[in-house]
Each structure stands twice: as structure tokens, then as C-alpha cells.
Design an enzyme around this catalytic site. Structure first.
Site, PDB file in Angstrom:
ATOM      1  N   THR A 134       0.815  -1.212   0.000  1.00 24.55           N
ATOM      2  CA  THR A 134       0.000   0.000   0.000  1.00 24.55           C
ATOM      3  C   THR A 134       0.849   1.262   0.000  1.00 24.55           C
ATOM      4  OG1 THR A 134      -1.507   1.265   1.405  1.00 24.55           O
ATOM      5  CG2 THR A 134      -0.099  -0.278   2.524  1.00 24.55           C
ATOM      6  N   ASP A 135       0.275   2.363  -0.492  1.00 27.75           N
ATOM      7  CA  ASP A 135       0.984   3.654  -0.424  1.00 27.75           C
ATOM      8  C   ASP A 135       1.030   4.196   0.999  1.00 27.75           C
ATOM      9  OD1 ASP A 135      -1.707   4.353  -0.146  1.00 27.75           O
ATOM     10  OD2 ASP A 135      -1.705   5.860  -1.732  1.00 27.75           O
ATOM     11  N   GLU A 136       0.232   3.587   1.918  1.00 25.89           N
ATOM     12  CA  GLU A 136       0.192   4.119   3.285  1.00 25.89           C
ATOM     13  C   GLU A 136       1.519   3.930   4.018  1.00 25.89           C
ATOM     14  OE1 GLU A 136      -3.265   3.394   5.615  1.00 25.89           O
ATOM     15  OE2 GLU A 136      -4.618   3.588   3.916  1.00 25.89           O
ATOM     16  N   TYR A 159      -2.043  -0.511  10.920  1.00 21.55           N
ATOM     17  CA  TYR A 159      -2.137  -1.188   9.609  1.00 21.55           C
ATOM     18  C   TYR A 159      -0.925  -0.869   8.746  1.00 21.55           C
ATOM     19  CZ  TYR A 159      -3.338  -1.671   4.674  1.00 21.55           C
ATOM     20  OH  TYR A 159      -3.297  -1.968   3.322  1.00 21.55           O
ATOM     21  N   LYS A 163       2.114  -3.272   7.315  1.00 22.56           N
ATOM     22  CA  LYS A 163       2.419  -3.458   5.880  1.00 22.56           C
ATOM     23  C   LYS A 163       3.863  -3.036   5.587  1.00 22.56           C
ATOM     24  CE  LYS A 163       0.089  -4.654   2.940  1.00 22.56           C
ATOM     25  NZ  LYS A 163      -0.263  -5.990   2.387  1.00 22.56           N
TER      26      LYS A 163
HETATM   27  P1  NAD Z   1      -9.582  -7.501   1.881  1.00 25.23           P
HETATM   28  O1  NAD Z   1      -9.635  -7.211   3.344  1.00 25.23           O
HETATM   29  O2  NAD Z   1     -10.778  -7.251   1.044  1.00 25.23           O
HETATM   30  O3  NAD Z   1      -9.172  -9.032   1.636  1.00 25.23           O
HETATM   31  C1  NAD Z   1      -8.155  -9.658   2.380  1.00 25.23           C
HETATM   32  C2  NAD Z   1      -8.242 -11.155   2.128  1.00 25.23           C
HETATM   33  O4  NAD Z   1      -7.179 -11.789   2.859  1.00 25.23           O
HETATM   34  C3  NAD Z   1      -9.552 -11.780   2.606  1.00 25.23           C
HETATM   35  O5  NAD Z   1     -10.064 -12.678   1.632  1.00 25.23           O
HETATM   36  C4  NAD Z   1      -9.147 -12.532   3.875  1.00 25.23           C
HETATM   37  O6  NAD Z   1      -9.963 -13.664   4.145  1.00 25.23           O
HETATM   38  C5  NAD Z   1      -7.712 -12.923   3.549  1.00 25.23           C
HETATM   39  N1  NAD Z   1      -6.895 -13.153   4.758  1.00 25.23           N
HETATM   40  C6  NAD Z   1      -6.792 -12.350   5.846  1.00 25.23           C
HETATM   41  N2  NAD Z   1      -5.964 -12.923   6.741  1.00 25.23           N
HETATM   42  C7  NAD Z   1      -5.521 -14.073   6.189  1.00 25.23           C
HETATM   43  C8  NAD Z   1      -4.634 -15.097   6.641  1.00 25.23           C
HETATM   44  N3  NAD Z   1      -4.047 -15.053   7.850  1.00 25.23           N
HETATM   45  N4  NAD Z   1      -4.388 -16.147   5.818  1.00 25.23           N
HETATM   46  C9  NAD Z   1      -5.000 -16.228   4.592  1.00 25.23           C
HETATM   47  N5  NAD Z   1      -5.865 -15.312   4.141  1.00 25.23           N
HETATM   48  C10 NAD Z   1      -6.117 -14.241   4.936  1.00 25.23           C
HETATM   49  O7  NAD Z   1      -8.313  -6.681   1.341  1.00 25.23           O
HETATM   50  P2  NAD Z   1      -8.086  -5.966  -0.061  1.00 25.23           P
HETATM   51  O8  NAD Z   1      -8.635  -4.597   0.026  1.00 25.23           O
HETATM   52  O9  NAD Z   1      -8.505  -6.884  -1.134  1.00 25.23           O
HETATM   53  O10 NAD Z   1      -6.480  -5.837  -0.040  1.00 25.23           O
HETATM   54  C11 NAD Z   1      -5.668  -6.890  -0.559  1.00 25.23           C
HETATM   55  C12 NAD Z   1      -4.209  -6.492  -0.401  1.00 25.23           C
HETATM   56  O11 NAD Z   1      -3.962  -5.274  -1.106  1.00 25.23           O
HETATM   57  C13 NAD Z   1      -3.790  -6.237   1.040  1.00 25.23           C
HETATM   58  O12 NAD Z   1      -2.489  -6.744   1.213  1.00 25.23           O
HETATM   59  C14 NAD Z   1      -3.800  -4.720   1.160  1.00 25.23           C
HETATM   60  O13 NAD Z   1      -2.849  -4.291   2.117  1.00 25.23           O
HETATM   61  C15 NAD Z   1      -3.394  -4.314  -0.232  1.00 25.23           C
HETATM   62  N6  NAD Z   1      -3.901  -2.994  -0.691  1.00 25.23           N
HETATM   63  C16 NAD Z   1      -5.230  -2.683  -0.573  1.00 25.23           C
HETATM   64  C17 NAD Z   1      -5.681  -1.460  -1.082  1.00 25.23           C
HETATM   65  C18 NAD Z   1      -7.137  -1.066  -1.002  1.00 25.23           C
HETATM   66  O14 NAD Z   1      -7.474   0.080  -1.308  1.00 25.23           O
HETATM   67  N7  NAD Z   1      -8.048  -1.960  -0.645  1.00 25.23           N
HETATM   68  C19 NAD Z   1      -4.779  -0.553  -1.654  1.00 25.23           C
HETATM   69  C20 NAD Z   1      -3.417  -0.910  -1.733  1.00 25.23           C
HETATM   70  C21 NAD Z   1      -2.998  -2.143  -1.249  1.00 25.23           C
HETATM   71  O1  DAU Z   2      -4.175   3.932   0.390  1.00 24.10           O
HETATM   72  C1  DAU Z   2      -4.369   2.552   0.301  1.00 24.10           C
HETATM   73  C2  DAU Z   2      -5.230   2.077   1.460  1.00 24.10           C
HETATM   74  O2  DAU Z   2      -6.559   2.530   1.206  1.00 24.10           O
HETATM   75  C3  DAU Z   2      -5.223   0.566   1.620  1.00 24.10           C
HETATM   76  O3  DAU Z   2      -3.916   0.131   1.933  1.00 24.10           O
HETATM   77  C4  DAU Z   2      -6.196   0.120   2.712  1.00 24.10           C
HETATM   78  O4  DAU Z   2      -6.246  -1.297   2.773  1.00 24.10           O
HETATM   79  C5  DAU Z   2      -7.581   0.653   2.352  1.00 24.10           C
HETATM   80  O5  DAU Z   2      -8.496   0.327   3.379  1.00 24.10           O
HETATM   81  C6  DAU Z   2      -7.529   2.170   2.160  1.00 24.10           C
HETATM   82  O6  DAU Z   2      -7.269   2.840   3.419  1.00 24.10           O
HETATM   83  P1  DAU Z   2      -8.070   4.165   3.857  1.00 24.10           P
HETATM   84  O7  DAU Z   2      -8.017   4.290   5.327  1.00 24.10           O
HETATM   85  O8  DAU Z   2      -7.639   5.327   3.046  1.00 24.10           O
HETATM   86  O9  DAU Z   2      -9.556   3.732   3.352  1.00 24.10           O
HETATM   87  P2  DAU Z   2     -11.004   3.944   3.987  1.00 24.10           P
HETATM   88  O10 DAU Z   2     -11.984   3.588   2.944  1.00 24.10           O
HETATM   89  O11 DAU Z   2     -11.133   3.315   5.333  1.00 24.10           O
HETATM   90  O12 DAU Z   2     -11.054   5.532   4.199  1.00 24.10           O
HETATM   91  C7  DAU Z   2     -10.916   6.425   3.102  1.00 24.10           C
HETATM   92  C8  DAU Z   2     -10.986   7.843   3.652  1.00 24.10           C
HETATM   93  O13 DAU Z   2     -12.316   8.096   4.103  1.00 24.10           O
HETATM   94  C9  DAU Z   2     -10.092   8.078   4.860  1.00 24.10           C
HETATM   95  O14 DAU Z   2      -9.583   9.409   4.799  1.00 24.10           O
HETATM   96  C10 DAU Z   2     -11.017   7.943   6.056  1.00 24.10           C
HETATM   97  C11 DAU Z   2     -12.347   8.422   5.514  1.00 24.10           C
HETATM   98  N1  DAU Z   2     -13.553   7.781   6.056  1.00 24.10           N
HETATM   99  C12 DAU Z   2     -13.623   6.434   6.089  1.00 24.10           C
HETATM  100  C13 DAU Z   2     -14.742   5.788   6.559  1.00 24.10           C
HETATM  101  C14 DAU Z   2     -14.801   4.276   6.614  1.00 24.10           C
HETATM  102  C15 DAU Z   2     -14.637   8.575   6.484  1.00 24.10           C
HETATM  103  O15 DAU Z   2     -14.587   9.814   6.435  1.00 24.10           O
HETATM  104  N2  DAU Z   2     -15.745   7.932   6.945  1.00 24.10           N
HETATM  105  C16 DAU Z   2     -15.845   6.568   7.015  1.00 24.10           C
HETATM  106  O16 DAU Z   2     -16.906   6.053   7.488  1.00 24.10           O
END
Ligand code: NAD
Ligand code: DAU
Length: 355
Positions: A134-136, A159, A163
Site C-alpha cells: 500500500t501507499d500508506e 495497519y 504493511k
Molecule cells: P480484503 O480485506 O478485502 O481481503 C483480504 C483477504 O485476505 C480476505 O479474503 C481474507 O480472508 C484474507 N486473509 C486475511 N488474513 C488471512 C490469513 N491469515 N491467511 C489467509 N488469508 C487471509 O483486502 P483488499 O482490500 O482486497 O487488499 C488486498 C491487499 O492489497 C492487502 O495486502 C492490502 O494491504 C493491499 N492494498 C489494498 C488497497 C485497497 O485500497 N483496498 C490498496 C493498496 C494495497
Molecule cells: O491507500 C491505500 C489504502 O486505502 C489501503 O492500503 C487500505 O487497505 C484501504 O483500506 C484504504 O485505506 P483508507 O483508510 O484510506 O480507506 P477507507 O476507505 O477506510 O477511508 C478512506 C478515507 O475516508 C479516509 O480518509 C477515512 C475516511 N472515512 C472512512 C470511513 C470508513 C470517512 O470519512 N468515513 C468513514 O466512514
């Protein structure tokens, strides 16, 4: 034909990656997933019967099971997406994030490295371990500037710290053992099949149900949004053509304040699902997230210049598709939100041994 072991393939991004592999390539996929609350096999029903798809209900922290999976399936590559992914949950309960994201990645790296060492020279040199991050990990930006691949790590939440730790482990396994890795760091994804705890699906579903749309703080935090299928196509390209040991940032050049995102969703719903009054009247300002990062913005020039990747969707087209998907897929939504999915999972997998 290649065989890819995808961890976390029942999640939001992993399921998009698997659907692309099965629908658009001749690759085989083994989906290894623990099925936490965020893992949902209903996201894969469209490809579940394909003979090139297999599912393994396994925790990445279980080294014995990982060894068995590698022995039985003999993959050519690993794409590691399994993780605890929600920042708010990491604040209220960091333990699972440390366990899965750090310890689990270490156990997976060791199982993968042992397997890689057992391969013949040709398969060994072709093997890849792709770590999806992630970019975080870069922390928070001020009003200007972008995250590049050389930006220093400054993770701020449990988180992002977990990562960042996993990124460092992957880097070290390459540097120390010559293990063939590539890493990607992506911005915020949105699209179909995202668990409705994250901003965009939460706001869509709350708005449809006439519930408050919670905005943390003033709603002026900025995120850089990428449609999930564009992320999946970037991941496939990096796996295929990325340089070993390199990192690639992935982003859509789509910076928006949270308030702008919520207003855009409300405008689409006013059009597709009118309910008398504008949906924006449901906006409710709530307490800010502790340590809330102000701004994320990815410089995606490296992946564009070196690998020729660019996203297909604009934020406007991708968001409309996303809202339409949630409106048309009430069964999926009910399955993940009403507890029925949890019951279904127990019935289907509760008593099944994974060995
Ligand atoms: P998600 O939470 O939707 O899915 C995570 C999956 O991992 C689920 O299917 C869960 O069952 C599985 N999992 C969790 N713990 C596990 C374990 N111990 N063993 C096996 N499986 C396990 O997450 P996502 O949003 O699809 O993100 C996927 C990846 O991409 C993550 O590594 C996240 O850090 C990264 N990522 C997410 C975003 C985003 O915006 N969602 C952005 C950048 C990077
Ligand atoms: O940047 C990549 C990341 O983006 C991933 O690595 C994470 O897995 C993914 O969850 C996401 O993280 P964020 O914290 O940015 O996503 P989230 O959707 O939780 O929140 C997006 C923005 O919205 C953040 O600034 C918090 C705000 N927010 C979120 C929720 C859930 C609100 O204002 N209200 C809300 O109810």
C-alpha cells in the site's frame, strides 16, 4: 500455461485479480485464503467451476499447510494479497494485523523460499514472489508532492506499520537470499465486491438505506483513487515484466477529498436511485480517525514509463460502474452484511479439515 498461487484471493482485490486471470488468460490459479470476515467466496462464483481454478482454505500463518499447498500445486509464482486491510480495525485491535501482515508474511516467505530452493534451475529462475502493498507505508503528504518509489517509509497507523514491516521482510529476503521478489505499493482502490466497511461501499449502501453518511473530521483528507480492475491489470503486468527486487507504485492520478467522493456518490444515486430529497442531506460529520493521514498521492510514472501501464477507467466512469454494481447485487451485499455469509461459511467449511 502458468500456475499462480494467490493469497487473499477471496478478498476485494484478490478476487478481481483471479477473475481476470481466469477470464482473460490461460493461467491456472490456486486461491489460498483463511476466509476472515473480509473473505467471501461469493465474489468468485462466476469462475469457481473453471477447471483452472482451485481453492485452499488455509491461514498464511500455518507453515505446515503452506508446505503442503506448495508440494501439491507446484506454482510458478505467488501473488501475496492476504492481509488485514482496514485502518479503523487496526486502531481498535492491532493484534490480527501484526499476526497476519507481519508474522504471516514471514511464514509465507519461508515456505515459498523452501519450495523455490527445491525447483530445478529453469523453474527456479522463472519463479516470482509478488508482494502486494500500500501507499500508506510512506505516511502522509502535505499540500504538494507525490509518493515515489524512493520516498522514505513513515507509516502512521498499526495497519500501515504492519504493511511496512512486511515490505521490509520481502526486501530482505531478496537482498539476503536472492529470493526473486517484486513489490507494488498502490493507492486507494474502489470497485465491485469491496467489503462495506471502506468509505465508498459504506457510503453507497448507507445512502441507499437512508442512513447517515459518516465523514471523519472535516472531510478534507485526500485519497488517490484507482478502479480495482485497473489495479489488477497493473499487478498482472508487474508479475510478468517487473524487474526483480524492484518496487512499483500504482495509482490513478485521481486525488479527491473525502467530501468530493461522497458528493459524487450522492449525485449518481440522485440520478439512479432517487429518494425524494438529495442524498447529500444524509452527510454527518463525526469524530476524526486518530492519527488520520492527511493526503496520499502516487507518482505512477515508473510503471507507466518502464512497463507501459495506464489505467482504463476515469474516477467518474469507475464510480458510476461501482454504484450500479452495488445497486444490482443486493444478494452479495446481504450475504456479507447480514451474517448469512458467516453461517454459510461455517456450514461449508466449519468441519472441513484443510489437510
Ligand atoms: P480484503 O480485506 O478485502 O481481503 C483480504 C483477504 O485476505 C480476505 O479474503 C481474507 O480472508 C484474507 N486473509 C486475511 N488474513 C488471512 C490469513 N491469515 N491467511 C489467509 N488469508 C487471509 O483486502 P483488499 O482490500 O482486497 O487488499 C488486498 C491487499 O492489497 C492487502 O495486502 C492490502 O494491504 C493491499 N492494498 C489494498 C488497497 C485497497 O485500497 N483496498 C490498496 C493498496 C494495497
Ligand atoms: O491507500 C491505500 C489504502 O486505502 C489501503 O492500503 C487500505 O487497505 C484501504 O483500506 C484504504 O485505506 P483508507 O483508510 O484510506 O480507506 P477507507 O476507505 O477506510 O477511508 C478512506 C478515507 O475516508 C479516509 O480518509 C477515512 C475516511 N472515512 C472512512 C470511513 C470508513 C470517512 O470519512 N468515513 C468513514 O466512514
Amino acid at each position: 500455461m502458468k500456475k499462480i498461487l494467490v493469497t487473499g484471493g477471496a478478498g476485494f482485490i484478490g478476487s478481481a485479480v483471479i477473475r481476470q486471470f481466469i477470464n482473460e488468460t490461460d493461467c491456472s490459479v490456486v486461491n489460498l485464503d483463511k476466509l476472515t470476515y473480509a473473505g467471501n467466496l461469493q465474489s468468485l462464483v462466476s469462475i469457481a467451476d473453471n477447471p483452472r481454478y482451485k481453492f485452499e482454505h488455509v491461514d498464511i500463518c500455518d507453515g505446515g499447510q503452506l508446505t503442503r499447498v506448495f508440494r501439491e500445486h507446484q506454482p510458478d509464482a505467488v501473488m501475496h494479497l492476504a492481509a488485514e486491510s482496514h485502518v479503523d480495525r487496526s486502531i481498535s485491535g492491532p493484534a490480527d494485523f501484526i499476526e497476519t501482515n507481519i508474522v504471516g508474511t514471514y511464514i509465507l516467505l519461508e515456505a515459498s523460499r523452501n519450495y523455490w530452493n527445491s525447483l530445478d534451475a529453469q523453474r527456479k529462475s522463472a519463479f516470482r514472489f509478488h508482494h502486494i502493498s500500500t501507499d500508506e507505508v510512506y505516511g502522509s503528504l502535505g499540500d504538494s508532492g507525490f509518493f515515489t518509489e524512493t520516498t522514505a517509509y513513515e507509516p502512521n497507523s498499526p495497519y500501515s506499520a504492519s504493511k511496512a514491516s512486511s515490505d521490509h521482510l520481502v526486501r530482505a529476503w531478496h537482498h539476503t537470499y536472492g529470493f526473486p521478489v517484486v513489490t507494488t505499493n498502490c493507492s486507494n482502490n474502489y470497485g465491485s465486491h469491496q467489503f462495506p466497511e471502506k468509505l465508498i461501499p459504506l457510503v453507497i449502501l448507507n445512502a441507499v438505506n437512508g442512513k447517515p453518511l459518516p465523514i471523519y473530521g472535516k472531510g478534507d483528507n485526500i485519497r488517490d483513487w484507482l478502479y480495482v480492475d485497473d489495479h489488477a491489470s497493473a499487478l498482472r503486468l508487474v508479475l510478468e515484466r517487473g524487474k526483480l527486487g524492484e518496487t512499483y507504485n500504482i495509482g490513478g492520478w485521481n486525488e479527491k477529498t473525502n467530501l468530493e467522493v461522497v458528493h459524487s456518490i450522492c449525485a449518481i444515486l440522485d440520478d439512479l436511485h432517487p429518494q425524494g430529497a438529495p442524498h447529500t442531506q444524509l452527510i454527518t460529520y463525526v469524530a476524526d480517525r486518530p492519527g488520520h493521514d492527511k493526503r496520499y498521492a502516487i507518482d505512477a510514472n515508473k510503471i507507466a514509463n518502464d512497463l507501459g501501464w495506464k489505467p482504463q477507467e476515469t474516477f467518474e466512469t469507475g464510480l458510476r460502474k461501482t454504484v450500479e454494481w452495488y445497486l444490482a447485487n443486493d444478494d452479495w451485499v446481504k450475504g456479507v452484511t447480514s451474517g448469512e455469509y458467516q453461517k454459510w461459511m461455517k456450514q461449508n467449511y466449519g468441519d472441513r479439515k484443510t489437510s
